[in-house]
Design a protein around this motif. Structure first.
Motif, PDB file in Angstrom:
ATOM      1  N   PHE A   1      33.383  35.017  39.155  1.00 41.98           N
ATOM      2  CA  PHE A   1      34.472  35.451  38.287  1.00 41.98           C
ATOM      3  C   PHE A   1      35.402  36.415  39.037  1.00 41.98           C
ATOM      4  CE2 PHE A   1      35.939  38.641  35.099  1.00 41.98           C
ATOM      5  CZ  PHE A   1      36.808  37.816  34.395  1.00 41.98           C
ATOM      6  N   GLN A   2      34.826  37.373  39.754  1.00 40.30           N
ATOM      7  CA  GLN A   2      35.634  38.331  40.517  1.00 40.30           C
ATOM      8  C   GLN A   2      36.438  37.620  41.606  1.00 40.30           C
ATOM      9  OE1 GLN A   2      36.241  41.476  39.852  1.00 40.30           O
ATOM     10  NE2 GLN A   2      34.864  41.433  38.104  1.00 40.30           N
ATOM     11  N   LYS A   3      35.844  36.627  42.239  1.00 41.67           N
ATOM     12  CA  LYS A   3      36.568  35.852  43.259  1.00 41.67           C
ATOM     13  C   LYS A   3      37.725  35.081  42.620  1.00 41.67           C
ATOM     14  CE  LYS A   3      32.977  35.263  46.726  1.00 41.67           C
ATOM     15  NZ  LYS A   3      32.160  34.308  47.480  1.00 41.67           N
ATOM     16  N   ALA A   4      37.482  34.574  41.427  1.00 44.89           N
ATOM     17  CA  ALA A   4      38.554  33.857  40.722  1.00 44.89           C
ATOM     18  C   ALA A   4      39.705  34.813  40.428  1.00 44.89           C
ATOM     19  CB  ALA A   4      38.021  33.247  39.426  1.00 44.89           C
ATOM     20  N   LEU A   5      39.381  36.038  40.044  1.00 45.57           N
ATOM     21  CA  LEU A   5      40.425  37.024  39.787  1.00 45.57           C
ATOM     22  C   LEU A   5      41.236  37.317  41.049  1.00 45.57           C
ATOM     23  CD1 LEU A   5      38.621  39.617  37.476  1.00 45.57           C
ATOM     24  CD2 LEU A   5      40.334  37.919  36.830  1.00 45.57           C
ATOM     25  N   LEU A   6      40.563  37.331  42.193  1.00 45.21           N
ATOM     26  CA  LEU A   6      41.273  37.588  43.443  1.00 45.21           C
ATOM     27  C   LEU A   6      42.240  36.473  43.812  1.00 45.21           C
ATOM     28  CD1 LEU A   6      38.484  39.152  45.659  1.00 45.21           C
ATOM     29  CD2 LEU A   6      40.526  40.269  44.752  1.00 45.21           C
TER      30      LEU A   6
ATOM     31  N   VAL B   1      44.329  32.709  32.740  1.00 47.80           N
ATOM     32  CA  VAL B   1      43.110  32.132  32.154  1.00 47.80           C
ATOM     33  C   VAL B   1      42.886  30.710  32.678  1.00 47.80           C
ATOM     34  CG1 VAL B   1      42.063  31.314  29.992  1.00 47.80           C
ATOM     35  CG2 VAL B   1      43.097  33.590  30.097  1.00 47.80           C
ATOM     36  N   LYS B   2      43.942  29.925  32.710  1.00 48.97           N
ATOM     37  CA  LYS B   2      43.823  28.534  33.200  1.00 48.97           C
ATOM     38  C   LYS B   2      43.382  28.509  34.657  1.00 48.97           C
ATOM     39  CE  LYS B   2      44.764  26.398  29.489  1.00 48.97           C
ATOM     40  NZ  LYS B   2      43.614  25.925  28.760  1.00 48.97           N
ATOM     41  N   LYS B   3      43.949  29.368  35.487  1.00 44.99           N
ATOM     42  CA  LYS B   3      43.585  29.406  36.908  1.00 44.99           C
ATOM     43  C   LYS B   3      42.130  29.845  37.087  1.00 44.99           C
ATOM     44  CE  LYS B   3      48.214  30.288  38.685  1.00 44.99           C
ATOM     45  NZ  LYS B   3      49.117  31.293  39.289  1.00 44.99           N
ATOM     46  N   ILE B   4      41.702  30.816  36.305  1.00 44.36           N
ATOM     47  CA  ILE B   4      40.309  31.288  36.394  1.00 44.36           C
ATOM     48  C   ILE B   4      39.363  30.175  35.978  1.00 44.36           C
ATOM     49  CG2 ILE B   4      38.622  32.883  35.385  1.00 44.36           C
ATOM     50  CD1 ILE B   4      40.980  34.940  35.238  1.00 44.36           C
TER      51      ILE B   4
ATOM     52  N   GLN C   1      39.852  26.950  36.103  1.00 46.95           N
ATOM     53  CA  GLN C   1      39.840  25.925  37.149  1.00 46.95           C
ATOM     54  C   GLN C   1      38.963  26.367  38.317  1.00 46.95           C
ATOM     55  OE1 GLN C   1      44.039  25.351  37.996  1.00 46.95           O
ATOM     56  NE2 GLN C   1      43.878  23.236  37.290  1.00 46.95           N
ATOM     57  N   PHE C   2      39.123  27.605  38.752  1.00 50.28           N
ATOM     58  CA  PHE C   2      38.356  28.081  39.895  1.00 50.28           C
ATOM     59  C   PHE C   2      36.859  28.102  39.595  1.00 50.28           C
ATOM     60  CE2 PHE C   2      36.239  31.339  42.401  1.00 50.28           C
ATOM     61  CZ  PHE C   2      36.606  30.965  43.686  1.00 50.28           C
ATOM     62  N   VAL C   3      36.495  28.649  38.443  1.00 51.54           N
ATOM     63  CA  VAL C   3      35.074  28.771  38.093  1.00 51.54           C
ATOM     64  C   VAL C   3      34.434  27.396  37.926  1.00 51.54           C
ATOM     65  CG1 VAL C   3      33.463  29.607  36.328  1.00 51.54           C
ATOM     66  CG2 VAL C   3      35.301  31.094  37.142  1.00 51.54           C
ATOM     67  N   LEU C   4      35.158  26.464  37.322  1.00 54.02           N
ATOM     68  CA  LEU C   4      34.606  25.132  37.111  1.00 54.02           C
ATOM     69  C   LEU C   4      34.539  24.319  38.395  1.00 54.02           C
ATOM     70  CD1 LEU C   4      36.326  24.196  33.731  1.00 54.02           C
ATOM     71  CD2 LEU C   4      33.941  24.884  34.112  1.00 54.02           C
ATOM     72  N   ASN C   5      35.427  24.562  39.335  1.00 54.16           N
ATOM     73  CA  ASN C   5      35.484  23.769  40.566  1.00 54.16           C
ATOM     74  C   ASN C   5      34.714  24.412  41.713  1.00 54.16           C
ATOM     75  OD1 ASN C   5      37.084  21.808  39.376  1.00 54.16           O
ATOM     76  ND2 ASN C   5      38.945  22.932  39.843  1.00 54.16           N
ATOM     77  N   GLU C   6      34.242  25.604  41.535  1.00 49.89           N
ATOM     78  CA  GLU C   6      33.555  26.314  42.609  1.00 49.89           C
ATOM     79  C   GLU C   6      32.161  25.751  42.813  1.00 49.89           C
ATOM     80  OE1 GLU C   6      33.224  29.257  45.623  1.00 49.89           O
ATOM     81  OE2 GLU C   6      34.887  28.214  44.719  1.00 49.89           O
TER      82      GLU C   6
END
Length: 181
Positions: free
Chosen positions: A124-129, A171-174, A176-181
Motif C-alpha cells: 500500500f505504501q509503495k502504491a502511494l509512492l 484511489v484508482k491508481k492505488i 490498480q497497483f495493489v491488484l497488479n503487484e
C-alpha cells in the motif's frame, strides 16, 4: 476557531507567556504535523527536519494567521507546502527522474524497521509512492486524516471539485497497483 486555539494564541501574544504559548502549540500539533509530513516524505529524518521547519515558519508568520480557520488547518497548510517543496527540491538537487526517486523511496520501505506493518501495508505504501506528490497529499488528507473536502480545500488552496477528482484518480491508481503487484 477552537477555544484551545484561542487560548494558545492569547498566550503567544503576551510577552510574559509567549514561550508557554509556543510550547502549547507544539505539544498540541507536533505529532499530527509530523505524521502528515512523514507520509509525504517517508524518511524519518526528513520528516523531523520538515516538522521543525513548519513550526519555525509558523512562529515567524503567526501575525499573518487570519484566524478564519483553525491552527490545525493553518499548520497543515504550512506542513504540506514544506513537504511538496522539499520533494521538488530533492528531485532537482539529485537530478532524480520521477522513477528514480520512487525507486529510492521504495527501497527505503523494504528496509527492516522502516515501517510497521505487514506486506500488504508495505505494498500500500509503495502504491502511494507511485502517485504524484499532490495526489498523494490529497489521498492522505482524505483517507488517512479523514478531513472533509472543505477542510482540504482550506489546507491546499484547491477547489473542492479538483480535490474530489484528484482523490478519485488516486484511489484508482492505488487499486490498480495493489491488484497488479
Amino acid at each position: 476557531m477552537k477555544e484551545s486555539d484561542q487560548h494558545i494564541l492569547e498566550l503567544i501574544q503576551s510577552p510574559f507567556t509567549k514561550e508557554i504559548g509556543y510550547r502549547k502549540l507544539i505539544e498540541s500539533y507536533q505529532k499530527k504535523v509530523y505524521h502528515v509530513i512523514r507520509r509525504m516524505v517517508i524518511i524519518h529524518e526528513d520528516a523531523d527536519d520538515l516538522t521543525q521547519n513548519t513550526f519555525i515558519k509558523a512562529f515567524k508568520n503567526l501575525e499573518k494567521f487570519e484566524r478564519n480557520s483553525s491552527l490545525f488547518t493553518w499548520l497543515y497548510r504550512i506542513a504540506t507546502n514544506e513537504s511538496l517543496t522539499f520533494l521538488e527540491k530533492k528531485k532537482k538537487r539529485y537530478f532524480f527522474s520521477l522513477d528514480d526517486h520512487q525507486e529510492k523511496m521504495e527501497s527505503y520501505l523494504d528496509q527492516p524497521g522502516s515501517l510497521d506493518g505487514d506486506q500488504i501495508q508495505i505494498r500500500f505504501q509503495k502504491a502511494l509512492l507511485k502517485l504524484p506528490d499532490k495526489q498523494r497529499l490529497v489521498f492522505h488528507l482524505k483517507y488517512q486524516e479523514e478531513l472533509s473536502y472543505e477542510e482540504m480545500a482550506e489546507i491546499t488552496g484547491t477547489s473542492v471539485g479538483a480535490l474530489k477528482a484528484s482523490y478519485h484518480h488516486a484511489v484508482k491508481k492505488i487499486e490498480q497497483f495493489v491488484l497488479n503487484e
